[in-house]
Write a protein that holds these residues in place. Structure first.
Motif, PDB file in Angstrom:
ATOM      1  N   LYS A  65     -13.047  -0.149   3.177  1.00  0.00           N
ATOM      2  CA  LYS A  65     -12.292  -0.963   2.198  1.00  0.00           C
ATOM      3  C   LYS A  65     -13.034  -2.159   1.512  1.00  0.00           C
ATOM      4  O   LYS A  65     -13.329  -2.016   0.264  1.00  0.00           O
ATOM      5  CB  LYS A  65     -11.068  -1.552   2.735  1.00  0.00           C
ATOM      6  CG  LYS A  65      -9.869  -1.239   1.609  1.00  0.00           C
ATOM      7  CD  LYS A  65      -8.638  -1.891   2.335  1.00  0.00           C
ATOM      8  CE  LYS A  65      -8.067  -1.337   3.383  1.00  0.00           C
ATOM      9  NZ  LYS A  65      -7.102  -2.082   3.991  1.00  0.00           N
ATOM     10  N   ARG A  68     -15.993  -0.886  -0.917  1.00  0.00           N
ATOM     11  CA  ARG A  68     -15.545  -0.295  -1.896  1.00  0.00           C
ATOM     12  C   ARG A  68     -15.504  -1.453  -3.007  1.00  0.00           C
ATOM     13  O   ARG A  68     -15.576  -1.451  -4.074  1.00  0.00           O
ATOM     14  CB  ARG A  68     -14.267   0.528  -1.647  1.00  0.00           C
ATOM     15  CG  ARG A  68     -13.847   1.164  -3.233  1.00  0.00           C
ATOM     16  CD  ARG A  68     -12.505   1.873  -2.965  1.00  0.00           C
ATOM     17  NE  ARG A  68     -11.913   1.634  -4.258  1.00  0.00           N
ATOM     18  CZ  ARG A  68     -12.222   2.375  -5.401  1.00  0.00           C
ATOM     19  NH1 ARG A  68     -13.507   2.941  -5.266  1.00  0.00           N
ATOM     20  NH2 ARG A  68     -11.745   2.080  -6.404  1.00  0.00           N
TER      21      ARG A  68
ATOM     22  N   GLU B 152      -8.080  -1.505 -13.424  1.00  0.00           N
ATOM     23  CA  GLU B 152      -8.754  -1.649 -12.042  1.00  0.00           C
ATOM     24  C   GLU B 152      -9.535  -3.173 -12.188  1.00  0.00           C
ATOM     25  O   GLU B 152      -9.055  -4.001 -11.036  1.00  0.00           O
ATOM     26  CB  GLU B 152     -10.013  -0.697 -11.490  1.00  0.00           C
ATOM     27  CG  GLU B 152      -9.580  -0.168 -10.353  1.00  0.00           C
ATOM     28  CD  GLU B 152     -10.740   0.887  -9.876  1.00  0.00           C
ATOM     29  OE1 GLU B 152     -10.415   1.730  -9.155  1.00  0.00           O
ATOM     30  OE2 GLU B 152     -11.777   0.890 -10.835  1.00  0.00           O
ATOM     31  N   HIS B 183      -3.242   7.971 -10.508  1.00  0.00           N
ATOM     32  CA  HIS B 183      -4.288   7.889  -9.777  1.00  0.00           C
ATOM     33  C   HIS B 183      -4.307   6.677  -9.255  1.00  0.00           C
ATOM     34  O   HIS B 183      -4.543   6.333  -7.999  1.00  0.00           O
ATOM     35  CB  HIS B 183      -5.657   8.088 -10.694  1.00  0.00           C
ATOM     36  CG  HIS B 183      -6.810   7.585  -9.854  1.00  0.00           C
ATOM     37  ND1 HIS B 183      -7.572   8.500  -9.212  1.00  0.00           N
ATOM     38  CD2 HIS B 183      -7.745   6.492  -9.680  1.00  0.00           C
ATOM     39  CE1 HIS B 183      -8.638   8.091  -8.487  1.00  0.00           C
ATOM     40  NE2 HIS B 183      -8.763   6.826  -8.931  1.00  0.00           N
ATOM     41  N   ALA B 187      -3.964   5.282  -5.239  1.00  0.00           N
ATOM     42  CA  ALA B 187      -4.974   4.472  -4.698  1.00  0.00           C
ATOM     43  C   ALA B 187      -4.269   3.221  -3.930  1.00  0.00           C
ATOM     44  O   ALA B 187      -4.787   2.886  -2.870  1.00  0.00           O
ATOM     45  CB  ALA B 187      -6.011   3.894  -5.781  1.00  0.00           C
ATOM     46  N   SER B 188      -3.385   2.696  -4.612  1.00  0.00           N
ATOM     47  CA  SER B 188      -2.811   1.659  -4.056  1.00  0.00           C
ATOM     48  C   SER B 188      -1.704   2.060  -2.772  1.00  0.00           C
ATOM     49  O   SER B 188      -1.628   1.193  -1.858  1.00  0.00           O
ATOM     50  CB  SER B 188      -1.793   0.847  -4.959  1.00  0.00           C
ATOM     51  OG  SER B 188      -0.637   1.576  -5.215  1.00  0.00           O
ATOM     52  N   ASN B 190      -2.910   4.314  -0.600  1.00  0.00           N
ATOM     53  CA  ASN B 190      -4.071   4.321   0.498  1.00  0.00           C
ATOM     54  C   ASN B 190      -4.698   2.817   0.746  1.00  0.00           C
ATOM     55  O   ASN B 190      -5.599   2.819   1.482  1.00  0.00           O
ATOM     56  CB  ASN B 190      -4.923   5.508   0.143  1.00  0.00           C
ATOM     57  CG  ASN B 190      -4.467   6.599   0.093  1.00  0.00           C
ATOM     58  OD1 ASN B 190      -3.431   7.011   0.500  1.00  0.00           O
ATOM     59  ND2 ASN B 190      -5.200   7.593  -0.862  1.00  0.00           N
ATOM     60  N   GLU B 192      -6.547   1.033  -1.192  1.00  0.00           N
ATOM     61  CA  GLU B 192      -7.824   0.687  -1.739  1.00  0.00           C
ATOM     62  C   GLU B 192      -7.371  -0.209  -2.992  1.00  0.00           C
ATOM     63  O   GLU B 192      -8.594  -0.778  -3.368  1.00  0.00           O
ATOM     64  CB  GLU B 192      -8.332   2.160  -2.206  1.00  0.00           C
ATOM     65  CG  GLU B 192      -8.839   2.757  -1.225  1.00  0.00           C
ATOM     66  CD  GLU B 192      -9.276   4.359  -1.750  1.00  0.00           C
ATOM     67  OE1 GLU B 192      -9.101   4.536  -2.902  1.00  0.00           O
ATOM     68  OE2 GLU B 192      -9.427   5.053  -0.992  1.00  0.00           O
TER      69      GLU B 192
END
Lengths: 484, 491
Positions: A65, A68, B152, B183, B187-188, B190, B192
């Motif tokens: 994480k 990234r 993002e 998407h 992602a949020s 998970n 990320e």
């Protein structure tokens, strides 16, 4: 299977290992599987080999994480972007004089105990609201008065501003209507303890039929018994003269005027350097780039919001380019990636070229159009624009309706053996061209009678169409015009 | 059975006044003349609601709303009392529940499931439907990454911002944005990305621009309130620093030009909130017009909208071809040349992907009608194109009566004579009489001619004045003269 699970789960989250073991000792296999599942991501079932393989990577999820994040946001660029965000700033370089004047005005009337009005004007993005906000945050000012900030766009109609004010003051109103609120406010102002500072932002929204609302408010503040300091903010330079001519009659009613001039180049440069310096990322912009940006914006509008926006956009573009390179690099040397990635990143400064690129995209809309117009501008639309040009250049009668344009378009098409669309389709074709801003359709009672006018310069259109051969052939075609 | 007795008693009583003894006897013996609405089965009790259901099921009719009818059917069945602990079901309480968001709207489900598509053409048709949005949109990769990077970046930076997206209809604006947001949502989940809320409003779905506030509050909290209250709650949420909120919110405003009124207060507020320091509101606005901010919006609104803009260009024929072929993966029912023809035709006019898909679907339908179950060929596509791009006006002129055709001719010659597009009925009538004489036609009266003119006006071949129907009536031709010549020459 069980063994593998235990190992994997313990590997992933070392902190939870103990609890996992405890469960292992006690629980039956199916339950244990569930527990293992819970510890990791619950969404994916752990039984497929693909998932297992994925988990066998060398990096734990936590580490992944953070990694990234490192790629997505380069710390420097992020803080630069944050610094350039157009919220209310804490310091305002380039507005020292105005700030001083404003503060002086408020303090003087505070000490006198008198009421006064001030009208602040200036084009959008010159820091009117921000400077007032800054003054109101100061302890010396805000402790001595009760400040009310009302944005006039957020009220229902011009007369409902009274109910809003009374709500902000916390006054009880006896009547429900606007009159009751007005009386309540007046009585409050007569007997109150602290002077009231009323800020009406975007005051031109309060325009009503005979301007009774505005007159009432402006007259309050001229009344010496009511301790009210009124500050109105708007864009128009001459709003008070234009819509409130009666205020001119009596000198004490006349509001004091203050104008916020558009920012000059030097001031914008100062704002940029100040903001970037406070974030500690001054060296991301080269001085020449800032000069260029400031010069361009100051010449066009002097709107600092726009300048900041362009600055942010430039940083975003550079960041994107940089991260794209990083990704490439990381694919190339996967092995080294882990250790080296942090050290490899060296900062890239924004240089003149990128700023010019963004500026060109922003200001030269038509030029920007011609970059990608050649393949994506549909052929039929091209022909329509060409026929319009033909009429404007060659015909005697210059007013163009859709019906007439369609007739000539038909002739042009038939001559070149291109399929003709009928009138209903043609109208929608014209409105599609209108969305590009090339021409404007003035609505009449019937679609056939709608008038069309060209919005761009003829040379510019010719440049944008690019398809020179077709263009020139159509433009030479006098016969298509007929006798009109 | 007390109620039953009573019922009959009252009925009979009203029929013949007095004579009650005799009537009662008749009831007891069971001879009755009044009709029984429904056969009453004594041993199996059916509640009215259930009976209604059974009735519906058997007869496949919608339940009758008429109260009188219902009474007649069920009057002899004892209505069960509503249990005391059940919630009240008055209309008002139901509306209250709806406003609070505790009950969700439901659509009546089908009684039978639809049978699944089996033939290749049917499968192709279902995949070509406009509502079937593929998981990743072909030919919009650049725009996708642009929007993704913007969002993002804003989410990581934890600040607000605006973006303006424009492009002609059918170029995939909304689809791209929603797929980006999906998407991000994944992602949020998970972890990320930071968590965020997503709100979307569409200008066309609002009865009034200010209803936008209501819609936003409804999507954030689930409650429906008036717009004044909604505006206040939103303002409190965005302006005040006190609450330690707050998830970032992504707000998608579709059809921005509808939300613009003369005062433009709604647009102003929507774009002003992101500039406040405490909020993290990210606004994405979508409209068709490329220069909308400069053309329609006030100066101060444009200044807040900023310069982060993105334009979706119309699809080229190659891209359209790719879109259609990507959708047809798994079925080889289309001739590639046929797809190319559709792509080229559509790209030359508008570059609208919806249109290309519609034409392809129509072609598949035509092929199906012809009994061809496997392949869609060029001829089918040609037929569909013809149906889509038709010129019904020529056919309408051909089917006009003789008099109406003469009138059209008369108008054309009148336009040619004067050189002005607008003609007056009296002049047209003069021309018409001479035309009639020339063709050996009986001269027509003024009224007949007027009626024919108004008929032509009703089918929009002519544009006529609605106000006066006399000799001074102004007439404009709504078709091009060439069309009329072409239609009349062929006879």
């Amino acid at each position: 299977m069980k063994q593998v699970f235990r190992v994997l789960s313990s590997f992933h989250t070392p902190s939870k290992r103990r609890s996992g073991h405890a469960k292992d000792d006690l629980a039956t296999p199916p339950k244990q599987r569930k527990a293992a599942n819970d510890e990791n991501t619950p969404a994916v079932s752990p039984s497929t080999p693909v998932v297992l393989l994925e988990r066998l990577s060398l990096v734990g999820s936590e580490e992944k994480k953070s990694q990234r994040k490192l790629f997505a946001e380069n710390g420097v660029y992020q803080s630069a972007r944050k610094a350039l965000h157009s919220t209310y700033p804490t310091s305002m370089p380039g507005r020292e004089k105005e700030l001083h004047d404003l503060k002086d005005f408020i303090l003087r009337h505070l000490h006198d105990g008198s009421s006064a009005t001030l009208y602040v004007s200036g084009p959008p993005g010159t820091g009117k609201t921000a400077s007032l906000n800054l003054i109101l945050q100061e302890e010396t000012v805000s402790s001595e008065l009760k400040d009310i900030y009302i944005n006039c766009t957020s009220i229902k109609s011009s007369s409902s501003v009274f109910s809003k004010i009374s709500k902000e003051l916390g006054v009880k109103t006896n009547g429900k209507g606007e009159k009751g609120c007005m009386n309540a406010i007046e009585t409050y102002l007569k007997v109150n303890h602290k002077p009231v500072l009323l800020v009406l932002d975007e005051i031109d929204q309060l325009e009503s039929k005979n301007q009774s609302v505005l007159y009432t408010i402006f007259e309050w503040s001229s009344n010496p018994n009511l301790k009210l300091i009124l500050i109105g903010i708007s864009n128009a330079l001459d709003l008070t003269d234009r819509i409130l001519p009666r205020l001119q009659a009596r000198c004490e009613l006349k509001p004091k005027l203050m104008h916020f001039a558009p920012y000059t180049k030097q001031q914008i440069v100062e704002i940029f350097t100040n903001r970037l310096k406070s974030a500690g990322v001054l060296d991301i912009f080269s001085p020449v780039a800032i000069q260029m940006l400031a010069g361009k914006v100051a010449a066009v509008s002097g709107d600092v919001r726009r300048a900041l926006d362009i600055g942010r956009r430039v940083v975003e573009l550079v960041d994107r380019k940089k991260s794209g390179e990083n990704m490439l690099k990381s694919i190339e040397n996967l092995a080294e990636e882990l250790g080296v990635a942090k050290t490899v990143q060296k900062m890239e400064t924004v240089d003149l070229k990128q700023v010019i690129n963004v500026l060109n995209n922003v200001y030269g809309t038509s030029q920007h159009l011609s970059d990608d117009i050649d393949d994506s501008f549909p052929l039929q639309q091209k022909i329509v624009v060409c026929s319009l040009l033909l009429i404007l250049k060659k015909a005697k009668n210059k007013d163009v309706t859709i019906g007439r344009l369609h007739d000539i378009y038909r002739k042009v098409c038939l001559k070149r053996n291109i399929q003709v669309v009928d009138q209903g389709e043609f109208v929608s074709l014209c409105s599609l061209i209108e969305t590009r801003g090339i021409m404007k359709i003035i609505k009449k009672k019937d679609p056939r009678l709608n008038k069309i006018s060209l919005m761009w310069d003829e040379e510019e259109v010719a440049e944008a169409l690019k398809d020179k051969q077709l263009m020139s052939m159509i433009l030479q075609d006098d016969e298509c015009l007929g006798k009109l | 059975l007390t109620c039953r007795h009573k019922y009959f008693y009252y009925e009979s009583y009203s029929e013949s006044e007095g004579d009650s003894d005799k009537e009662e006897k008749r009831i007891i013996t069971g001879k009755r003349k009044i009709k029984t609405p429904v056969k009453y089965n004594a041993d199996t009790y059916i509640s009215p609601r259930k009976a209604l259901k059974v009735l519906e099921h058997e007869a496949h009719v919608t339940p009758v709303k008429n109260k009188l009818l219902q009474k007649e059917i069920f009057s002899d069945i004892k209505t069960p009392k509503t249990p005391k602990n059940s919630p009240k079901c008055t209309p008002k309480s139901t509306i209250k529940l709806i406003r609070e968001g505790t009950i969700t709207p439901k659509v009546q489900s089908r009684s039978k499931a639809i049978q699944s598509e089996n033939t290749p053409l049917k499968k192709a048709r279902s995949q070509l439907h406009v509502s079937y949005v593929p998981s990743n949109l072909p030919c919009r990769e650049k725009e996708y990454t642009d929007i993704l990077n913007f969002l993002e970046g804003k989410l990581f930076d934890q600040c607000g911002g605006c973006m303006y997206i424009s492009g002609v209809p059918g170029t995939g604006k909304t689809a791209t944005v929603t797929s980006v947001i999906n998407h991000l949502l994944a992602a949020s989940k998970n972890e990320e990305l930071p968590e965020f809320q997503y709100v979307n409003i569409n200008g066309m779905k609002l009865t009034e621009p200010r209803q936008a506030y209501v819609e936003i509050v409804r999507q954030l909290t689930g409650k429906t309130i008036t717009w004044e209250q909604a505006q206040n709650t939103l303002e409190e949420k965005f302006m005040k620093k006190t609450k330690k909120m707050k998830l970032p919110i992504i707000l998608l405003v579709d059809e921005l030009d509808i939300v613009c009124t003369k005062r433009q207060d709604v647009v102003y507020n929507l774009l002003d909130w992101p500039t406040k320091p405490s909020t993290q509101l990210i606004v994405i606005t979508i409209a068709n017009t490329m220069d909308l901010p400069e053309r329609l919006l006030m100066n101060r609104v444009t200044s807040r909208l900023g310069l982060t803009r993105l334009t979706f260009q119309p699809y080229t024929h190659k891209q359209l071809q790719e879109i259609v072929t990507k959708r047809l993966v798994g079925t080889d029912s289309f001739n590639p040349d046929a797809v190319q023809l559709v792509a080229r035709k559509v790209a030359s006019v508008s570059g609208d992907a919806r249109r290309a898909l519609d034409i392809c679907r129509r072609a598949a339908e035509i092929a199906e009608l012809e009994g061809n179950e496997t392949l869609v060929t060029m001829s089918h596509v040609n037929e569909a194109l013809k149906a889509m791009i038709t010129q019904p006006k020529v056919r309408a002129i051909k089917n006009c009566s003789r008099l109406e055709q003469y009138i059209l001719q008369a108008i054309i010659s009148e336009v040619e004579r004067t050189g002005v597009e607008e003609t007056i009925f009296s002049d047209v009538y003069k021309m018409l009489t001479s035309l009639c004489v020339l063709n050996g036609f009986n001269s027509v009266s003024c009224t007949t001619a007027l009626r024919a003119v108004s008929k032509l006006g009703a089918c929009r071949l002519l544009l006529i004045d609605q106000k006066c129907h006399d000799l001074d009536q102004r007439i404009i031709l709504n078709v091009s003269p060439d069309d009329v010549y072409y239609a009349l020459k062929e006879e």
